[in-house]
Design a protein around this motif. Structure first.
Motif, PDB file in Angstrom:
ATOM      1  N   VAL A   4       0.860  -1.172   0.000  1.00  0.00           N
ATOM      2  CA  VAL A   4       0.000   0.000   0.000  1.00  0.00           C
ATOM      3  C   VAL A   4       0.901   1.227   0.000  1.00  0.00           C
ATOM      4  O   VAL A   4       1.858   1.303   0.768  1.00  0.00           O
ATOM      5  CB  VAL A   4      -0.925  -0.014   1.239  1.00  0.00           C
ATOM      6  CG1 VAL A   4      -1.717   1.269   1.349  1.00  0.00           C
ATOM      7  CG2 VAL A   4      -1.842  -1.225   1.190  1.00  0.00           C
ATOM      8  N   ASP A   5       0.598   2.190  -0.869  1.00  0.00           N
ATOM      9  CA  ASP A   5       1.414   3.400  -0.961  1.00  0.00           C
ATOM     10  C   ASP A   5       0.999   4.466   0.040  1.00  0.00           C
ATOM     11  O   ASP A   5       1.842   5.178   0.572  1.00  0.00           O
ATOM     12  CB  ASP A   5       1.342   3.991  -2.374  1.00  0.00           C
ATOM     13  CG  ASP A   5       2.006   3.097  -3.396  1.00  0.00           C
ATOM     14  OD1 ASP A   5       3.049   2.500  -3.081  1.00  0.00           O
ATOM     15  OD2 ASP A   5       1.464   3.000  -4.517  1.00  0.00           O
ATOM     16  N   VAL A   6      -0.317   4.596   0.273  1.00  0.00           N
ATOM     17  CA  VAL A   6      -0.815   5.677   1.120  1.00  0.00           C
ATOM     18  C   VAL A   6      -1.865   5.134   2.082  1.00  0.00           C
ATOM     19  O   VAL A   6      -2.724   4.345   1.704  1.00  0.00           O
ATOM     20  CB  VAL A   6      -1.452   6.807   0.268  1.00  0.00           C
ATOM     21  CG1 VAL A   6      -2.093   7.868   1.143  1.00  0.00           C
ATOM     22  CG2 VAL A   6      -0.424   7.443  -0.643  1.00  0.00           C
ATOM     23  N   VAL A   7      -1.792   5.580   3.336  1.00  0.00           N
ATOM     24  CA  VAL A   7      -2.812   5.307   4.339  1.00  0.00           C
ATOM     25  C   VAL A   7      -3.382   6.648   4.751  1.00  0.00           C
ATOM     26  O   VAL A   7      -2.638   7.538   5.177  1.00  0.00           O
ATOM     27  CB  VAL A   7      -2.222   4.590   5.575  1.00  0.00           C
ATOM     28  CG1 VAL A   7      -3.269   4.466   6.681  1.00  0.00           C
ATOM     29  CG2 VAL A   7      -1.662   3.234   5.203  1.00  0.00           C
ATOM     30  N   MET A   8      -4.698   6.829   4.599  1.00  0.00           N
ATOM     31  CA  MET A   8      -5.340   8.059   5.055  1.00  0.00           C
ATOM     32  C   MET A   8      -5.943   7.788   6.423  1.00  0.00           C
ATOM     33  O   MET A   8      -6.817   6.942   6.566  1.00  0.00           O
ATOM     34  CB  MET A   8      -6.423   8.506   4.076  1.00  0.00           C
ATOM     35  CG  MET A   8      -5.844   9.066   2.802  1.00  0.00           C
ATOM     36  SD  MET A   8      -7.044   9.892   1.765  1.00  0.00           S
ATOM     37  CE  MET A   8      -7.413  11.336   2.708  1.00  0.00           C
ATOM     38  N   ALA A   9      -5.459   8.503   7.410  1.00  0.00           N
ATOM     39  CA  ALA A   9      -5.939   8.366   8.782  1.00  0.00           C
ATOM     40  C   ALA A   9      -7.010   9.424   9.000  1.00  0.00           C
ATOM     41  O   ALA A   9      -6.725  10.568   9.336  1.00  0.00           O
ATOM     42  CB  ALA A   9      -4.786   8.526   9.759  1.00  0.00           C
ATOM     43  N   LEU A  10      -8.269   9.048   8.792  1.00  0.00           N
ATOM     44  CA  LEU A  10      -9.389   9.977   8.879  1.00  0.00           C
ATOM     45  C   LEU A  10      -9.873  10.093  10.316  1.00  0.00           C
ATOM     46  O   LEU A  10     -10.334   9.121  10.904  1.00  0.00           O
ATOM     47  CB  LEU A  10     -10.543   9.511   7.990  1.00  0.00           C
ATOM     48  CG  LEU A  10     -10.216   9.314   6.517  1.00  0.00           C
ATOM     49  CD1 LEU A  10     -11.392   8.684   5.785  1.00  0.00           C
ATOM     50  CD2 LEU A  10      -9.805  10.620   5.874  1.00  0.00           C
ATOM     51  N   GLY A  11      -9.742  11.283  10.879  1.00  0.00           N
ATOM     52  CA  GLY A  11     -10.217  11.519  12.235  1.00  0.00           C
ATOM     53  C   GLY A  11      -9.377  10.882  13.324  1.00  0.00           C
ATOM     54  O   GLY A  11      -9.816  10.800  14.463  1.00  0.00           O
ATOM     55  N   VAL A  12      -8.189  10.432  13.000  1.00  0.00           N
ATOM     56  CA  VAL A  12      -7.299   9.813  13.985  1.00  0.00           C
ATOM     57  C   VAL A  12      -6.474  10.920  14.626  1.00  0.00           C
ATOM     58  O   VAL A  12      -5.769  11.652  13.940  1.00  0.00           O
ATOM     59  CB  VAL A  12      -6.381   8.759  13.334  1.00  0.00           C
ATOM     60  CG1 VAL A  12      -5.430   8.173  14.352  1.00  0.00           C
ATOM     61  CG2 VAL A  12      -7.206   7.668  12.670  1.00  0.00           C
ATOM     62  N   ASP A  13      -6.568  11.035  15.947  1.00  0.00           N
ATOM     63  CA  ASP A  13      -5.864  12.126  16.615  1.00  0.00           C
ATOM     64  C   ASP A  13      -4.634  11.672  17.392  1.00  0.00           C
ATOM     65  O   ASP A  13      -3.921  12.496  17.947  1.00  0.00           O
ATOM     66  CB  ASP A  13      -6.811  12.903  17.527  1.00  0.00           C
ATOM     67  CG  ASP A  13      -7.411  12.037  18.626  1.00  0.00           C
ATOM     68  OD1 ASP A  13      -7.232  10.805  18.590  1.00  0.00           O
ATOM     69  OD2 ASP A  13      -8.060  12.591  19.524  1.00  0.00           O
ATOM     70  N   GLN A  14      -4.385  10.368  17.447  1.00  0.00           N
ATOM     71  CA  GLN A  14      -3.217   9.873  18.181  1.00  0.00           C
ATOM     72  C   GLN A  14      -2.413   8.946  17.281  1.00  0.00           C
ATOM     73  O   GLN A  14      -2.949   8.000  16.714  1.00  0.00           O
ATOM     74  CB  GLN A  14      -3.651   9.124  19.439  1.00  0.00           C
ATOM     75  CG  GLN A  14      -4.355   9.996  20.448  1.00  0.00           C
ATOM     76  CD  GLN A  14      -4.808   9.192  21.661  1.00  0.00           C
ATOM     77  OE1 GLN A  14      -4.278   8.122  21.936  1.00  0.00           O
ATOM     78  NE2 GLN A  14      -5.774   9.725  22.379  1.00  0.00           N
ATOM     79  N   ARG A  15      -1.150   9.237  17.181  1.00  0.00           N
ATOM     80  CA  ARG A  15      -0.276   8.469  16.294  1.00  0.00           C
ATOM     81  C   ARG A  15      -0.250   6.975  16.635  1.00  0.00           C
ATOM     82  O   ARG A  15      -0.167   6.144  15.743  1.00  0.00           O
ATOM     83  CB  ARG A  15       1.135   9.050  16.340  1.00  0.00           C
ATOM     84  CG  ARG A  15       2.074   8.418  15.340  1.00  0.00           C
ATOM     85  CD  ARG A  15       3.427   9.133  15.321  1.00  0.00           C
ATOM     86  NE  ARG A  15       4.233   8.676  14.242  1.00  0.00           N
ATOM     87  CZ  ARG A  15       4.112   9.047  12.979  1.00  0.00           C
ATOM     88  NH1 ARG A  15       3.189   9.903  12.644  1.00  0.00           N
ATOM     89  NH2 ARG A  15       4.897   8.565  12.040  1.00  0.00           N
ATOM     90  N   THR A  33       2.926   5.943   3.033  1.00  0.00           N
ATOM     91  CA  THR A  33       2.926   7.317   3.525  1.00  0.00           C
ATOM     92  C   THR A  33       1.607   7.517   4.255  1.00  0.00           C
ATOM     93  O   THR A  33       0.548   7.193   3.725  1.00  0.00           O
ATOM     94  CB  THR A  33       3.016   8.314   2.355  1.00  0.00           C
ATOM     95  OG1 THR A  33       4.237   8.090   1.668  1.00  0.00           O
ATOM     96  CG2 THR A  33       2.944   9.750   2.847  1.00  0.00           C
ATOM     97  N   VAL A  34       1.666   8.029   5.475  1.00  0.00           N
ATOM     98  CA  VAL A  34       0.460   8.247   6.260  1.00  0.00           C
ATOM     99  C   VAL A  34       0.031   9.709   6.097  1.00  0.00           C
ATOM    100  O   VAL A  34       0.840  10.622   6.265  1.00  0.00           O
ATOM    101  CB  VAL A  34       0.683   7.915   7.751  1.00  0.00           C
ATOM    102  CG1 VAL A  34      -0.562   8.234   8.574  1.00  0.00           C
ATOM    103  CG2 VAL A  34       1.069   6.451   7.902  1.00  0.00           C
ATOM    104  N   ILE A  35      -1.250   9.901   5.757  1.00  0.00           N
ATOM    105  CA  ILE A  35      -1.834  11.228   5.634  1.00  0.00           C
ATOM    106  C   ILE A  35      -2.899  11.361   6.720  1.00  0.00           C
ATOM    107  O   ILE A  35      -3.854  10.590   6.741  1.00  0.00           O
ATOM    108  CB  ILE A  35      -2.471  11.447   4.249  1.00  0.00           C
ATOM    109  CG1 ILE A  35      -1.425  11.288   3.144  1.00  0.00           C
ATOM    110  CG2 ILE A  35      -3.137  12.825   4.184  1.00  0.00           C
ATOM    111  CD1 ILE A  35      -1.998  11.336   1.743  1.00  0.00           C
ATOM    112  N   GLY A  36      -2.728  12.309   7.608  1.00  0.00           N
ATOM    113  CA  GLY A  36      -3.705  12.561   8.666  1.00  0.00           C
ATOM    114  C   GLY A  36      -4.703  13.615   8.216  1.00  0.00           C
ATOM    115  O   GLY A  36      -4.314  14.658   7.704  1.00  0.00           O
TER     116      GLY A  36
END
Length: 181
Positions: A4-15, A33-36
């Motif tokens: 997986v190239d990109v993970v979108m962390a939707l509404g995640v506030d803690q790493r 790559t993680v996108i918050g």
């Protein structure tokens, strides 16, 4: 075997919430790559790229704006219904301070894209009634539960619930009947 190239962390506030997911699925996520993405005042610092919109009513509003940037007409009726549900729920039916002219315009665009407003109104009403029924009775009128304290949970127990291309809700019974016909 894929990565997986990109993970979108939707509404995640803690790493550490993202880190746990990556550890559990490390084989496919190790180079991702993680996108918050976060709406509202809560700070987001979970990824290499972080997008926060303090004026957005919801994540749904932010995601609709992304889809509009890609291509007009990208959303089908199911997606439009899902996004409008999030906006209606977060703005408490357009009655709280998250409601803005932008949200109203976007909601009209989602309805034009096929969002089923009647389904949303019906389903949110039934969920709100269930939540209200589950709340303990107030001791006196001073301790009434405010609308902001209610919980909206749209999870379901099985995979038989479906919204068709016209945005119409199909219950498990209706799906079974359709299969038998």
């Amino acid at each position: 075997d894929f990565n997986v190239d990109v993970v979108m962390a939707l509404g995640v506030d803690q790493r550490d919430h993202v880190d746990q997911a990556i550890l559990e699925h490390g084989r496919i996520l190790h180079d991702a790559t993680v996108i918050g993405v976060m709406a509202g005042p809560t700070q987001v610092d979970v990824g290499s790229i972080n997008w926060q919109d303090t004026s957005a009513s919801s994540l749904c509003e932010m995601l609709v704006s992304i889809s509009e940037s890609f291509q007009s007409g990208l959303l089908d009726s199911q997606m439009a219904t899902a996004y409008l549900t999030g906006i209606v729920a977060e703005t408490e039916r357009f009655s709280n301070d998250k409601t803005s002219p932008k949200v109203m315009t976007m909601s009209a665009q989602l309805m034009a894209a096929g969002a089923n407003q009647q389904l949303i109104a019906t389903q949110l009403t039934s969920v709100e009634e269930e939540v209200s029924a589950d709340l303990p009775a107030p001791v006196d009128e001073q301790e009434q539960v405010s609308e902001n304290e209610a919980v909206l949970d749209l999870r379901h127990e099985d995979d038989n619930i479906h919204i068709d291309e016209q945005g119409q809700f199909k219950s498990p019974e209706e799906l079974a009947q359709a299969v038998n016909d």
